[in-house]
Design an enzyme around this catalytic site. Structure first.
Site: not given
Ligand SMILES: Cc1ncc(C[n+]2csc(CCOP(=O)(O)OP(=O)(O)O)c2C)c(N)n1
Ligand SMILES: [Mg+2]
Length: 335
Positions: A233, A237, A246
Site C-alpha cells: 500500500r 489506508h 505504524y
Molecule cells: C466487517 C468489518 N469489520 C471491520 C471494518 C473496518 N475496516 C475497514 S477497512 C479495514 C481493513 C481492511 O484491510 P484489507 O482487507 O487488507 O483491505 P485494504 O484496506 O488493505 O485494501 C477494516 C478492519 C469493516 N469495514 N468491516
C-alpha cells in the site's frame, strides 16, 4: 489459452493505470478540501485491478469490488468512475451502476461482497450463462467468516468465480504477519478444494496471465481459483489514516521503488510503445475525465437532510429532534 495482448491493449492498460492513480489522488484531495467524504486510495494496486479487468469479458463477466478498485475499472465503462465520484460525494444512490455495466457497488463492510460473488457465479452456472464473477478482497478481509463460508460453497458447487486477494501488506495498521499464520493467502484454497496461486501484483502482465487462466477454468466448468496478488500500500489506508504512526519508513521507500506504474512504463518504453509525452497526455486526459465527473456530481448533489428520511419508515421522536436541530444549524437545504 491466454489471449495475446495487442499493442493497443498494452497502451490501454498503461493509460488505465495512470487514470486510476490520477483519479484516486484527486479523490483524496477532494476530501481534504471538504468536498468529498472518506475514501481509500488505490496507490500500489493499479496493476492488479487493471490487469485482472483486461483478462475479463466486460459483456459476460461480473466484477465485485471491495472499496479501492472502482477507479481502475475503466475497461467496464465510464459509468464506474462516475458512480464512484457520486458515491464519495455523498449521493445516497452513488455506488449503484445500472446494467449493462457489470460492476457491483463498492463494499465497505469487509468480505460481504464474497458471498455475493459466489451467488452470482452459481446463478450464472445454473442458468447456463458463459461468464464468471471476479471478486476483489483484501488480505484483512480473508479473516472474515464470509470469506470462508463463500469460498467453501464455491468449491462444493464448482462455481465460476475468481477470488483475487489483494495482499497489500496491511489491513489499516495490522500487518499481514498478524493477519494469518498461514504460509501465504493462496494456500487457503487447498482447504476449499480448488487451486490457489501467488502472483507479483506489481507486474501487470503476470496478473493478466493468471487471471486469464483462472477465467478459462471458470468458464470451462472447472470451478474457482484463488489468486493472491502481492503488492504494498503506497498511500494511507484512507483519508482518515496516518500511516507514519505504524508503517516502517524503509518498507515504504522500498515499495515505492517497485511502483507498478513505473515498472510497466519502463517495459512499454523498452518496446517502443510508450513515451514521457504519453504519460503527460494520459495524466491530463484522466484529470479532465475526473473533473467532468466531479462537476456533474457536484451539480447534482443530494440534500444532506435526506439522511433523516432513510433510517426508519416513520421518523422516531429522537430523529425528528435531530432533524430540527440540523435545520436550525444548516437550514433546509445547505447545498
Ligand atoms: C466487517 C468489518 N469489520 C471491520 C471494518 C473496518 N475496516 C475497514 S477497512 C479495514 C481493513 C481492511 O484491510 P484489507 O482487507 O487488507 O483491505 P485494504 O484496506 O488493505 O485494501 C477494516 C478492519 C469493516 N469495514 N468491516
Ligand atoms: Mg490489505
Amino acid at each position: 489459452m491466454t489471449r495475446p495482448l495487442s499493442d493497443d491493449d498494452l497502451r490501454a492498460m498503461m493509460t488505465h493505470m495512470i487514470g486510476a492513480r490520477v483519479s484516486s489522488q484527486r479523490a483524496f484531495n477532494l476530501q481534504r478540501q471538504g468536498r468529498a467524504g472518506t475514501n481509500a486510495p488505490i496507490d500500489g494496486s493499479e496493476a492488479i485491478v487493471v490487469g485482472a479487468a483486461r483478462a475479463l469479458d466486460p459483456t459476460a463477466d461480473w466484477v465485485l469490488p471491495q472499496y479501492r478498485e472502482p477507479v481502475a475499472l475503466q475497461r467496464f465503462g465510464p459509468e464506474v468512475l462516475e458512480s464512484y465520484v457520486r458515491y464519495i460525494l455523498g449521493d445516497p444512490d452513488g455506488g449503484h451502476i445500472p446494467e449493462p455495466v457489470r460492476v457491483w457497488p463498492p463494499q465497505i463492510s469487509l468480505a460481504t461482497q464474497v458471498p455475493h460473488a459466489v451467488g452470482m457465479a452459481w446463478g450464472m452456472k445454473r442458468t447456463g450463462e458463459t461468464g464468471c464473477a471476479l471478486v476483489f478482497l483484501g488480505d484483512g478481509s480473508t479473516s472474515e467468516g464470509d470469506f470462508y463460508e463463500a469460498a467453501n460453497f464455491a468449491g462444493v458447487l464448482r462455481a465460476p468465480v475468481i477470488f483475487v486477494v489483494v495482499n497489500n501488506g496491511w489491513a489499516i495498521s495490522t500487518p499481514v504477519a498478524s493477519q494469518t499464520a498461514a504460509k501465504n493467502f493462496a494456500a487457503k484454497s487447498h482447504a476449499f478444494g480448488f487451486p490457489g496461486t501467488t502472483v507479483d501484483g506489481t507486474d501487470i502482465l503476470a496478473v493478466y496471465e493468471v487471471v486469464s487462466e483462472a477465467r478459462e477454468r471458470a468458464v470451462s466448468g472447472a470451478g474457482p481459483t484463488l489468486i493472491e496478488a502481492v503488492t504494498y500500500r503506497l498511500a494511507p489506508h484512507t483519508t482518515a489514516d496516518d500511516p507514519t504512526r505504524y508503517m516502517p519508513d524503509d518498507e515504504l521507500v522500498a515499495a515505492r521503488g517497485r511502483d507498478p506504474l513505473t515498472r510497466f512504463q519502463k517495459e512499454l518504453s523498452g518496446r517502443g510503445l510508450w513515451s514521457d509525452d504519453d504519460t503527460t497526455r494520459a495524466e491530463a486526459d484522466a484529470d479532465a475525465v475526473m473533473e467532468a465527473a466531479i462537476q456533474a456530481a457536484e451539480a447534482d448533489r443530494a440534500n444532506p437532510i435526506e439522511l433523516f428520511d432513510h433510517v426508519h419508515a416513520i421518523r422516531t421522536t429522537r430523529l425528528e429532534r435531530q432533524r430540527r436541530e440540523w435545520i436550525d444549524h444548516y437550514g433546509e437545504d445547505p447545498r
